[in-house]
Design a protein around this motif. Sequence first.
Motif, PDB file in Angstrom:
ATOM      1  N   LEU A  39       1.126  -1.301   0.465  1.00 33.78           N
ATOM      2  CA  LEU A  39      -0.182  -0.078   0.347  1.00 33.78           C
ATOM      3  C   LEU A  39       0.594   1.490  -0.080  1.00 33.78           C
ATOM      4  O   LEU A  39       0.240   2.427  -0.857  1.00 33.78           O
ATOM      5  CB  LEU A  39      -1.405  -0.282   1.146  1.00 33.78           C
ATOM      6  N   ILE A  40       2.205   0.785   0.847  1.00 32.77           N
ATOM      7  CA  ILE A  40       2.714   2.061   0.918  1.00 32.77           C
ATOM      8  C   ILE A  40       4.043   2.599  -0.293  1.00 32.77           C
ATOM      9  O   ILE A  40       3.077   3.955  -0.599  1.00 32.77           O
ATOM     10  CB  ILE A  40       3.609   2.983   2.098  1.00 32.77           C
ATOM     11  N   PRO A  41       4.131   1.706  -0.818  1.00 31.40           N
ATOM     12  CA  PRO A  41       4.735   1.970  -1.785  1.00 31.40           C
ATOM     13  C   PRO A  41       3.403   2.081  -3.621  1.00 31.40           C
ATOM     14  O   PRO A  41       4.235   3.344  -3.955  1.00 31.40           O
ATOM     15  CB  PRO A  41       5.266   0.424  -2.517  1.00 31.40           C
ATOM     16  N   PHE A  42       2.282   1.809  -3.491  1.00 32.17           N
ATOM     17  CA  PHE A  42       1.299   2.452  -4.418  1.00 32.17           C
ATOM     18  C   PHE A  42       1.020   3.695  -4.772  1.00 32.17           C
ATOM     19  O   PHE A  42       0.894   3.964  -5.137  1.00 32.17           O
ATOM     20  CB  PHE A  42       0.390   1.083  -4.249  1.00 32.17           C
ATOM     21  N   TYR A  43       0.940   4.398  -3.614  1.00 35.88           N
ATOM     22  CA  TYR A  43       0.734   5.907  -2.793  1.00 35.88           C
ATOM     23  C   TYR A  43       2.174   6.459  -3.293  1.00 35.88           C
ATOM     24  O   TYR A  43       2.097   7.344  -3.726  1.00 35.88           O
ATOM     25  CB  TYR A  43       0.152   5.795  -1.417  1.00 35.88           C
ATOM     26  N   MET A  44       3.496   5.740  -2.720  1.00 33.83           N
ATOM     27  CA  MET A  44       4.433   7.212  -3.874  1.00 33.83           C
ATOM     28  C   MET A  44       4.480   7.025  -4.710  1.00 33.83           C
ATOM     29  O   MET A  44       5.000   7.958  -5.046  1.00 33.83           O
ATOM     30  CB  MET A  44       5.570   5.532  -2.282  1.00 33.83           C
ATOM     31  N   ASN A  45       4.978   5.968  -5.180  1.00 32.60           N
ATOM     32  CA  ASN A  45       4.698   5.475  -6.807  1.00 32.60           C
ATOM     33  C   ASN A  45       3.299   6.302  -7.558  1.00 32.60           C
ATOM     34  O   ASN A  45       3.166   6.276  -8.852  1.00 32.60           O
ATOM     35  CB  ASN A  45       4.691   4.335  -7.286  1.00 32.60           C
ATOM     36  N   GLU A  46       2.623   5.466  -7.567  1.00 35.06           N
ATOM     37  CA  GLU A  46       1.523   6.438  -8.258  1.00 35.06           C
ATOM     38  C   GLU A  46       0.296   7.308  -7.816  1.00 35.06           C
ATOM     39  O   GLU A  46      -0.335   7.960  -9.161  1.00 35.06           O
ATOM     40  CB  GLU A  46       1.056   4.260  -8.692  1.00 35.06           C
ATOM     41  N   VAL A  47       0.227   7.276  -6.534  1.00 34.01           N
ATOM     42  CA  VAL A  47      -1.082   8.653  -5.924  1.00 34.01           C
ATOM     43  C   VAL A  47      -0.242   9.967  -5.657  1.00 34.01           C
ATOM     44  O   VAL A  47      -1.123  10.979  -6.284  1.00 34.01           O
ATOM     45  CB  VAL A  47      -1.841   8.031  -4.690  1.00 34.01           C
ATOM     46  N   ILE A  48       0.788  10.123  -5.148  1.00 32.13           N
ATOM     47  CA  ILE A  48       1.161  11.467  -4.848  1.00 32.13           C
ATOM     48  C   ILE A  48       1.527  11.863  -6.106  1.00 32.13           C
ATOM     49  O   ILE A  48       2.206  11.497  -6.760  1.00 32.13           O
ATOM     50  CB  ILE A  48       1.892  11.325  -3.686  1.00 32.13           C
ATOM     51  N   ARG A  49       1.758  13.176  -6.006  1.00 31.12           N
ATOM     52  CA  ARG A  49       2.026  14.354  -7.531  1.00 31.12           C
ATOM     53  C   ARG A  49       2.249  15.484  -7.120  1.00 31.12           C
ATOM     54  O   ARG A  49       1.623  15.635  -6.036  1.00 31.12           O
ATOM     55  CB  ARG A  49       1.341  13.500  -8.473  1.00 31.12           C
ATOM     56  N   GLY A  50       3.255  16.038  -7.296  1.00 27.96           N
ATOM     57  CA  GLY A  50       3.105  17.610  -7.217  1.00 27.96           C
ATOM     58  C   GLY A  50       4.953  18.274  -6.611  1.00 27.96           C
ATOM     59  O   GLY A  50       4.568  17.234  -5.683  1.00 27.96           O
ATOM     60  N   PRO A  51       4.167  19.588  -6.504  1.00 30.21           N
ATOM     61  CA  PRO A  51       5.435  20.212  -5.562  1.00 30.21           C
ATOM     62  C   PRO A  51       4.834  19.553  -4.202  1.00 30.21           C
ATOM     63  O   PRO A  51       3.802  19.924  -3.298  1.00 30.21           O
ATOM     64  CB  PRO A  51       5.433  21.597  -5.867  1.00 30.21           C
ATOM     65  N   GLY A  52       5.901  19.276  -3.446  1.00 30.56           N
ATOM     66  CA  GLY A  52       6.228  18.762  -2.409  1.00 30.56           C
ATOM     67  C   GLY A  52       4.970  18.208  -1.463  1.00 30.56           C
ATOM     68  O   GLY A  52       4.671  17.568  -0.313  1.00 30.56           O
ATOM     69  N   ALA A  53       4.444  17.060  -2.954  1.00 27.43           N
ATOM     70  CA  ALA A  53       3.566  16.380  -2.275  1.00 27.43           C
ATOM     71  C   ALA A  53       4.622  15.134  -1.097  1.00 27.43           C
ATOM     72  O   ALA A  53       5.578  14.356  -1.529  1.00 27.43           O
ATOM     73  CB  ALA A  53       3.116  15.470  -3.475  1.00 27.43           C
ATOM     74  N   PHE A  54       2.959  14.222  -0.454  1.00 21.44           N
ATOM     75  CA  PHE A  54       3.697  13.458   0.633  1.00 21.44           C
ATOM     76  C   PHE A  54       2.274  12.837   0.902  1.00 21.44           C
ATOM     77  O   PHE A  54       1.251  12.808   0.748  1.00 21.44           O
ATOM     78  CB  PHE A  54       4.205  14.211   1.876  1.00 21.44           C
ATOM     79  N   VAL A  55       3.351  11.204   1.661  1.00 19.45           N
ATOM     80  CA  VAL A  55       2.125  10.803   2.378  1.00 19.45           C
ATOM     81  C   VAL A  55       2.516  10.315   3.699  1.00 19.45           C
ATOM     82  O   VAL A  55       3.345  10.042   4.338  1.00 19.45           O
ATOM     83  CB  VAL A  55       3.189   9.008   2.042  1.00 19.45           C
ATOM     84  N   GLU A  56       0.862   9.985   3.953  1.00 20.10           N
ATOM     85  CA  GLU A  56       0.815  10.549   5.985  1.00 20.10           C
ATOM     86  C   GLU A  56       0.442   9.474   6.300  1.00 20.10           C
ATOM     87  O   GLU A  56      -0.217   8.422   5.654  1.00 20.10           O
ATOM     88  CB  GLU A  56       0.203  11.520   6.504  1.00 20.10           C
ATOM     89  N   VAL A  57       0.883   8.412   7.222  1.00 20.31           N
ATOM     90  CA  VAL A  57       0.677   6.962   6.938  1.00 20.31           C
ATOM     91  C   VAL A  57      -0.290   6.641   8.801  1.00 20.31           C
ATOM     92  O   VAL A  57       0.543   7.492   9.927  1.00 20.31           O
ATOM     93  CB  VAL A  57       1.867   5.778   7.574  1.00 20.31           C
ATOM     94  N   ALA A  58      -1.454   6.727   8.904  1.00 16.63           N
ATOM     95  CA  ALA A  58      -2.483   5.813  10.224  1.00 16.63           C
ATOM     96  C   ALA A  58      -1.821   4.503   9.692  1.00 16.63           C
ATOM     97  O   ALA A  58      -2.449   3.487   9.651  1.00 16.63           O
ATOM     98  CB  ALA A  58      -3.859   5.719   9.161  1.00 16.63           C
ATOM     99  N   ASN A  59      -1.209   4.100  11.667  1.00  8.29           N
ATOM    100  CA  ASN A  59      -0.824   2.663  11.526  1.00  8.29           C
ATOM    101  C   ASN A  59      -2.453   1.935  11.640  1.00  8.29           C
ATOM    102  O   ASN A  59      -1.824   0.985  11.863  1.00  8.29           O
ATOM    103  CB  ASN A  59      -0.253   2.438  12.796  1.00  8.29           C
TER     104      ASN A  59
END
Length: 234
Positions: free
Chosen positions: A180-200
């Motif tokens: 799930l995290i690699p999917f969000y990192m590689n395919e979902v986020i985009r744009g300047p300063g885009a990031f992934v936050e994680v809820a465990n």
Amino acid sequence: MMRGLIAGLSLAAAPAEACRLALVLAIDVSSSVDATEDALQRQGLAAAMIAPEVQAAFFASPDPVALYVFEWSGRYNQVALSDWRMIETPGDLDAVAAAVSSSIRSHNDFPTAMGYALGHAAGVLEAGPSCLFQTIDMAGDGINNEGFGPIDAYNAFPLGDVTVNGLVVNAADFEGEVNLIPFYMNEVIRGPGAFVEVANSFADYETAMRRKLVRELGVIGLSGWPAVTNRSPS
């Protein structure tokens, strides 16, 4: 065909005066989210929006933020929880939080069509207020498994100037936790300063949402400077 999703949106554009950010919050109500988990994320989002540090971030500038919230699941299952509202006072933020908190889940038996959700968000932004920056917040507990995915959505919809951040709810089965995290990192986020936050877990949803809202409402994020990205749960 994918662009046709934008047609039919009849959102009234809110008037904007020096609006600094149009922020679309999208929450996942696909079939992998059970009733207890949905309540945790719905109430968690409502509570996060009125948390002291989040309110401080909303009102750190005299220029307001425009806010829109919707839930998504299958290809044609996107439902507004709160239409566009200019957040100019704490009362405006309270009203959006109350709308989210009192909302009733529209569907619970559809898969995860994230590309369609992004297409819907593109239409929402086009029909919404004119602001200096535009951000979409994609929150979810699973990868795309219905219809076209995020990459195809970015090629099909007018999202070139939009930042997309992600909130990963890392609470599914083992396979989901690995991918799930690699999917969000590689395919979902985009744009300047885009990031992934994680809820465990869904119980961690409110805390993670607080962190994410503070980051994307902050001066650094709005300036276009790169933000540090969470690549693993913390």
